[in-house]
Scaffold this motif. Structure first.
Motif, short mmCIF file in Angstrom:
data_model
loop_
_atom_site.label_atom_id
_atom_site.label_comp_id
_atom_site.label_asym_id
_atom_site.label_seq_id
_atom_site.Cartn_x
_atom_site.Cartn_y
_atom_site.Cartn_z
N UNK A 52 11.69 -34.30 -24.02
CA UNK A 52 10.62 -34.05 -25.13
C UNK A 52 10.78 -35.66 -25.96
N UNK A 53 12.34 -36.10 -26.42
CA UNK A 53 11.97 -37.64 -27.43
C UNK A 53 11.34 -38.52 -26.32
N UNK A 54 11.75 -38.61 -25.53
CA UNK A 54 11.39 -40.17 -25.47
C UNK A 54 9.66 -39.37 -25.04
N UNK A 55 8.98 -38.73 -25.03
CA UNK A 55 7.34 -38.51 -25.44
C UNK A 55 7.02 -38.97 -26.82
N UNK A 56 8.44 -38.25 -27.59
CA UNK A 56 8.10 -38.86 -28.73
C UNK A 56 8.07 -39.91 -29.62
N UNK A 57 8.13 -40.63 -28.56
CA UNK A 57 8.89 -42.00 -29.03
C UNK A 57 7.56 -42.88 -28.59
N UNK A 58 6.77 -42.32 -27.30
CA UNK A 58 5.68 -42.71 -26.61
C UNK A 58 4.69 -43.10 -27.78
N UNK A 59 4.70 -41.51 -28.22
CA UNK A 59 3.31 -41.09 -29.40
C UNK A 59 3.33 -42.01 -29.95
N UNK A 60 4.99 -42.45 -30.75
CA UNK A 60 4.46 -43.04 -32.41
C UNK A 60 4.32 -44.47 -31.78
N UNK A 61 4.28 -44.67 -30.60
CA UNK A 61 4.59 -46.59 -30.38
C UNK A 61 2.96 -46.14 -29.70
N UNK A 62 2.49 -45.45 -30.03
CA UNK A 62 0.53 -44.71 -29.16
C UNK A 62 -0.36 -44.67 -30.90
N UNK A 63 0.65 -45.15 -32.22
CA UNK A 63 0.32 -44.83 -33.08
C UNK A 63 -0.55 -42.81 -33.07
N UNK A 64 0.04 -42.40 -32.62
CA UNK A 64 -0.39 -40.61 -32.80
C UNK A 64 0.10 -39.77 -33.74
N UNK A 65 -0.24 -39.43 -33.92
CA UNK A 65 0.76 -38.64 -35.23
C UNK A 65 0.93 -37.31 -34.50
N UNK A 66 1.70 -36.73 -35.56
CA UNK A 66 2.81 -35.07 -34.05
C UNK A 66 1.03 -34.20 -34.54
N UNK A 67 2.11 -33.21 -33.88
CA UNK A 67 0.95 -31.79 -34.05
C UNK A 67 0.78 -31.77 -34.77
#
Length: 496
Positions: A467-482
């Motif tokens: 999950x923490x890697x998903x959060x890292x990739x999501x932030x790198x893509x510029x996607x906001x939190x849920x």
């Protein structure tokens, strides 16, 4: 007692000659850096020249440097062992005026091929760039219309020199006035006059809130409630409408109306003026589909200047009377020119060799796209081509490859391997990021995926990702939190 004595000892050491060091640097030069280096060498060495191929020459498309004996690859690799290896979304819509062409203005397809300026061979984009005023020139014209006093106009021109590309004046006006040796109230008065009269509205603003306030003031829409919203733009960016309702006292419907009005404003009034021309990427390698179903890989002649050595000139002057100093100079120039030609040829063949190996590993990407991108490391390519890993790092730095899928930097194809569930084939990190992006794009208002949900879906698809890697990739893509995405979807529903 200690005594001095002579002793002979034999040992091996790596000596980095200046030419060997420069050969290593040539590997990591980009196209523009290589051109600059060659131009500098031509200024110092009269025996160097660059062969220019004419556009109507049928050999121009496939011309490549002549092959010469290899440089010492082993020496390059050993030297490399010692070398060091080395979308912000503001939430605003563009103004409607920029979404549609100006009335009476011809479309690009309607303009003559020679360009606006009428010069032969000039493209439409080049002609448009020449005729478009810069932000500074536009600001000067606005200053001439708004300010009459010559002294005040000169102060305003100095302020205009500090405008950034968005049209903002990001400086402390009191400190600027002190540097100019004028009263701070006078400088503030000049700035207020520019804010009130300069076009487009928002020019000379000092921050985003000031820019939006200027535009709303000119529309007579800057009331105390709207000012509270502008003073709390951080809450608006986080979509924290509950806190905004408490501060403004407005209900949800009224708050959405104000949000819709703010979204119609222009957050960067100066972006249509004086925009810098983007650097054109010149690919070093071109990949095209071959007739037999494979790939044809060749160097781009436009990125490889053909450097020639004027040997005939050397022979002609050798028959004349030259003193020792002149002979030494010509000899050094001749040796340096021959070295440069050999180094450039070695650089070209090394780039081609590495690019060919990358295409072999990423054949699936060229056929199917990002979903078929395979994990690849520098070590894998280094072992395949028989070079050191640091050499591959230099070759892939600032080099581009043109493929049927687009133009990419060579380093794009090197991605981390993510293990698969059940011990299957590993997945590329870029492929996993693409899957995360696709999942978020497919969300609906009632189904917003958390990082845990995305990790669970990836696991069901065979990707073992925490999950923490998903959060890292999501932030790198510029996607906001849920939470932020859920608030934004709710705001869009209410706005509609």
């Amino acid at each position: 007692m200690l005594s001095a004595k002579l002793q002979m000892r034999q040992s091996q050491s790596l000596v980095m000659t200046p030419q060997l060091l420069q050969s290593i640097r040539l590997l990591q030069f980009s196209h523009l850096e290589l051109q600059t280096f060659i131009e500098g060498e031509m200024e110092k060495n009269p025996l160097l020249s660059v062969a220019e191929t004419r556009p109507d020459d049928p050999r121009a498309e496939h011309q490549a440097p002549a092959l010469v004996p290899d440089l010492d690859d082993a020496a390059l690799d050993q030297a490399g062992e010692r070398a060091e290896i080395a979308g912000f979304d503001d939430g605003f819509d563009p103004p409607a005026a920029r979404a549609t062409p100006e009335e009476g203005r011809p479309l690009p397809s309607q303009l003559p091929s020679s360009g606006i300026g009428g010069q032969e061979g000039e493209s439409f984009i080049e002609a448009l760039a020449d005729t478009k005023p810069s932000l500074f020139a536009h600001a000067l014209s606005e200053i001439r219309q708004a300010i009459v006093d010559p002294a005040d106009r000169r102060i305003a021109e100095i302020l205009a020199e500090q405008l950034d590309e968005g049209g903002y004046l990001r400086l402390d006006i009191a400190a600027a006035a002190a540097e100019l040796g004028i009263d701070a109230r006078r400088a503030t008065s000049i700035l207020d006059r520019l804010k009130n009269e300069a076009e487009p509205a928002g020019l000379f603003a000092q921050d985003l809130a000031d820019c939006l306030a200027i535009q709303l003031r000119r529309r007579n829409r800057l009331d105390p409630v709207m000012q509270i919203v502008l003073d709390n733009l951080d809450l608006l960016a986080r979509r924290d409408f509950q806190a905004l309702r408490r501060l403004t006292g407005e209900d949800e419907s009224g708050l959405m109306d104000m949000l819709a009005e703010i979204r119609r404003l222009d957050p960067k009034p100066g972006q249509d003026y004086g925009s810098a021309v983007a650097d054109v990427v010149v690919p070093d390698v071109i990949v095209e589909a071959a007739v037999d179903g494979g790939w044809r890989i060749e160097l781009n002649p436009a990125a490889l200047p053909r450097v020639l050595v004027e040997s005939d000139y050397v022979r002609r002057i050798a028959t004349g009377r030259l003193d020792k100093q002149e002979q030494a100079f010509i000899s050094d120039c001749h040796a340096s020119a021959n070295w440069l030609v050999r180094s450039l040829d070695q650089r070209a063949r090394t780039i081609l060799k590495v690019a060919t190996e990358i295409v072999k590993h990423q054949d699936g990407f060229l056929c199917e796209g990002i979903t078929a991108l395979r994990p690849l490391t520098l070590m894998t390519v280094a072992e395949a081509v028989g070079m050191h890993e640091s050499t591959i790092s230099r070759v892939t730095a600032n080099k581009y490859i043109a493929t049927p899928r687009g133009t990419f930097e060579l380093k794009f194809f090197f991605t981390v391997a993510i293990p698969a569930t059940g011990g299957g084939e590993a997945h590329s990190a870029e492929t996993v990021k693409h899957r995360i992006r696709s999942m978020v794009d497919g969300e609906s208002a009632g189904c917003v995926l958390s990082d845990d949900d995305i990790a669970e879906r990836l696991k069901r698809e065979g990707v073992d990702l925490a999950r923490r890697t998903v959060a890292k990739y999501r932030e790198g893509l510029g996607i906001r939190s849920s939470i932020q995405r859920r608030r934004e979807m709710k705001a869009r529903q209410l706005a509609c």
